[in-house]
Scaffold this active site. Sequence first.
Site, PDB file in Angstrom:
ATOM      1  N   LYS A  31       0.838  -1.207   0.000  1.00 32.99           N
ATOM      2  CA  LYS A  31       0.000   0.000   0.000  1.00 32.99           C
ATOM      3  C   LYS A  31       0.873   1.258   0.000  1.00 32.99           C
ATOM      4  O   LYS A  31       0.659   2.182  -0.800  1.00 32.99           O
ATOM      5  CB  LYS A  31      -0.922   0.010   1.216  1.00 32.99           C
ATOM      6  CG  LYS A  31      -1.763   1.276   1.333  1.00 32.99           C
ATOM      7  CD  LYS A  31      -2.551   1.321   2.632  1.00 32.99           C
ATOM      8  CE  LYS A  31      -3.701   0.351   2.603  1.00 32.99           C
ATOM      9  NZ  LYS A  31      -4.578   0.514   3.799  1.00 32.99           N
ATOM     10  N   GLU A  81      12.183   7.857  -5.014  1.00 36.20           N
ATOM     11  CA  GLU A  81      12.507   8.742  -6.130  1.00 36.20           C
ATOM     12  C   GLU A  81      12.072   8.213  -7.483  1.00 36.20           C
ATOM     13  O   GLU A  81      11.713   8.972  -8.383  1.00 36.20           O
ATOM     14  CB  GLU A  81      14.032   8.966  -6.186  1.00 36.20           C
ATOM     15  CG  GLU A  81      14.712   9.123  -4.857  1.00 36.20           C
ATOM     16  CD  GLU A  81      14.870  10.563  -4.425  1.00 36.20           C
ATOM     17  OE1 GLU A  81      14.469  11.464  -5.176  1.00 36.20           O
ATOM     18  OE2 GLU A  81      15.392  10.784  -3.318  1.00 36.20           O
ATOM     19  N   GLY A 128      15.571   1.323  -2.792  1.00 39.46           N
ATOM     20  CA  GLY A 128      14.728   2.484  -2.558  1.00 39.46           C
ATOM     21  C   GLY A 128      13.616   2.659  -3.579  1.00 39.46           C
ATOM     22  O   GLY A 128      13.730   2.242  -4.731  1.00 39.46           O
TER      23      GLY A 128
END
Length: 732
Positions: free
Chosen positions: A619, A687, A684
Site C-alpha cells: 500500500k 525517487e 529504494g
Amino acid sequence: MTTMDRVGQSVNRVEGGGKVTGAATYTADVVLPGQVHAALVQSEIPHGTVTADSLRASADRVAAAPGVLHVLTPLNCPPLHALPDDLTWDLPLERRPPLSDLTVQHVGQHMMLVVADTWENATAAAALVELDYEPLPATLDAHDVTEAPGGQDGPIRQGSYRPDHFVKLSEEKLQDRRGEPPTDGSVRMAARYTTPYNAHYPIELSATIAAWDGDRLTVHDSTRWIAGERAALAVYLGMSEDDVRVLAPLVGGAFGSKSFLWMHVVLCAVAAREVGRPVKLVLTRDQMFSSTGHRPRTEQDVVLIADDRGDILGTEHHTLTETSTVAHFCEPAGLSTRFLYQSPHLEVSHRTARINAPTPCFMRGPGEAPGLFALEVAIDELAHELGLDPLELRVRNHADRDQASGKPWSGKHLLDCYESGARRFGWADRPVTPRALRRDGVQVGWGMATATYPGRRMPASCRVVTAPDGTVQFASATHEVGNGVRTVMTQVAADATGLPLSSVSFESGDSDFPAAPYSGASQTTATVGSAVFAAASEWRRRVDELAGSSSPEDLLNVARAHHDRLSFVADSDAGDQEHEAFQSFGAHFCEVEVDEEIGRASVVRWVAVMDCGRVLNPKLARSQVMGGITFGLGMALLEQVPYDGETARMIGEYYLPTHADRPDFDVSFVDSTDYGLDPIGVRGIGEIGACGVPAAIANAIFHATGKRLRDLPITLENLMTPYRPPTSEEAR
C-alpha cells in the site's frame, strides 16, 4: 498475523490516525514557554551591496515598533564560523555564514531578522524595513560564465567549473568517456532539451524553534537530516555537537528542500541566544522559493548514433546547469546515461555555472528526473527516425551489466517491467504514425519511458528499549517525511523479533537517538531498515538464549521478565558494495488527450511497473509511486518558477497538479527480493516514481500531435502551435 507475514502486508500507517485527525504535531505546532516570534527580511536585488546607513535607519525604526525585542542585521550579528570544506565542497551548504557581510548575492538573501512578542508584531515591524543598495552587474544566465575560470577560493566565487562526481559518491562520475566515436553509424539524432527552475513546494512550510538552556541548544526544525544539521549548527555557533539537539518527529513533505541546514535556522538560534527566550520562525511560502533550495535549470545536449538495425553505437550527454556564488551543487543529469543503454562509445559531461541566484539542492529524483527527460525523449526520437517501436528499441539496447563500473547488477528485471507494463497497457495496439488516434474531438497519444534510480545504503544505528510490560521500542535518528518509514520499520522489527505489531514501536526525529544519515536518495529503508533488522535479530537471539521460547506470548513473558537485559544499541554498516551494482528500474506507459484548440494536455491513464527489490508494504509502495508520477506530471506540464529576466524577482504563480489532474493508475511491482544491498532485500522507491515521467508524457504528446517538444514545462502555447507535417527531407 503469523510471525512471518508482517513484512509484505499493506499495513496502515502507524501515525496515520494522528495525521488525519489533526493530532499529529509538526514543528510549527510546537509551543514552548516564553516563546517569541521572528520574521525574515530579504534582499530585493540580485547583486550589489546594502548600505550601512539604510540598515541602521531601518533597524532603529523597526526596534521602535510595538512588541519588538531584537533586530538582527549584518551590523550586529555575532560572528559566525565558516563551515569546513568537508561540509561544503560537494554539498549545498553555504560557505558564507548568514549576515556576515554587506554584499548581496541573490534576490531573497537574508538581510535582517526581526524578533517580537507576537507573529503579528514581528511581521508588521519587518514591513517597515527600507533598504538602499549599491547595485552591481548580476550574472543571471549560465551562458554568461561558461568560459570564465572557476577555481577561486573564498566564500563567494564566480565563473564555472566541471565537478568530477556527484556529492560524496566518487563512483558516480559527472565526467565520463569510454570507447571511440563511431564512424559507421547510419542514423544520428542530436537535440537540445531544457528544464526550468523548479520549486519543491512541500505542504509543510519550513519552520524552526530555537531554545537555549544555558550553553545547550535545542532546535525544533522541519528537517530530514537532523545529524547533519546538528553538525553544521555546532560549527556555525562554535560549540560542541554534544550541546546541540535537533528534533523533527514529523516532516510534512520535503522533496529535497529540508535536506540541509538553511541559513534561517542559524539566525533563529542566534536570535534565541540574544533575547534569552525561545524564538519561532516560520517562513512564508514566497520565502521558501529563495531560502530552501530548488531544482536548477538545465540545458542538455544529447547525441545518439545507431545503425540501421537500431543498435546504439555512440551516446553523448552534455549538461549545463547552475549554482549560487556561495555554495556548490551540480544537477547530475547525465548519470543514468552512463549505464542505461548499451553503447560502445559514451561521453557524459557536466558544467556548473555560478550565477546570482539562490543555492539549489537535491529535488526528488536529482539528476535522473531532468536527465531522463532528455535521454528518454531522445530515445523516442531515435526510434521514430529508425521506424522502430520505442519499446523495441529499448529492449534491443538493454544493458545486462553496469557499463559504468563493469559490475553485474545485484538484480535487474527491467525486461520484465517492459513486458508486464506493455501487456497491462495494451501497447501492442499502438499505431506507429503520430496523430492516428482521436477521441471525442481531441488527439490521443501513447508514450513510454524507462525509469531508474540508484539503490543506496549507508551506515546507521538503532536503539532498542524493552519496557517492563514487554513492549519494545526501536529508535533511530532518521525521519518520517510522509513516506511511511515508521510503519515499515515497525513491520521489519515485528517480523525479526516475532512479536505482534501491537507490541513494537519505532521512533525517529531526535538527534539524541543513534545515528542515521539524511532521509533522501531513496536509501532510508535499506539503511535504517538494516539497523532495525540487526537490532531486532539481536533482540530475538538474546530472548532465545534466555528461554528458547518462540510463541508471541512466550516472547512477551521473557521480555517482561528480562527487560533490563533486552535494551541496547545495534549498528549496521554500508554492506558489501564492491562486487555488484545496485539500481532500481521501471517502465512507465501513459495515455494523453490533447485539445489543440485550447492548448490543454490531460494525462488520462498510467501504467507503471517497478523493479525495486522486496516490497515491504504494497500500500505504501504504491502510494509512493503514484505520488512520484504526479510529481513528474507537474514537472512535465505545469511547474516552473516565473521570474523577471532583468531583475531576477519572482512574478506570477507556481502551478502544481491537483486531484483533477490525476490519471487512472495501474501500479505494480516485479517480485524480486534483492539481498545484495541489505539483509531485508529492498532497494529504494521514493525517487523512482518521478523518474522518466516527463519523458513519457512528452513522448505521448508527440504521438498525439506530431509535435516534438523538448522544453519543460510543455505549455498551452506549445500545444496550440499549428501542426506542420514534416517535409520529405525531414522525413528522410
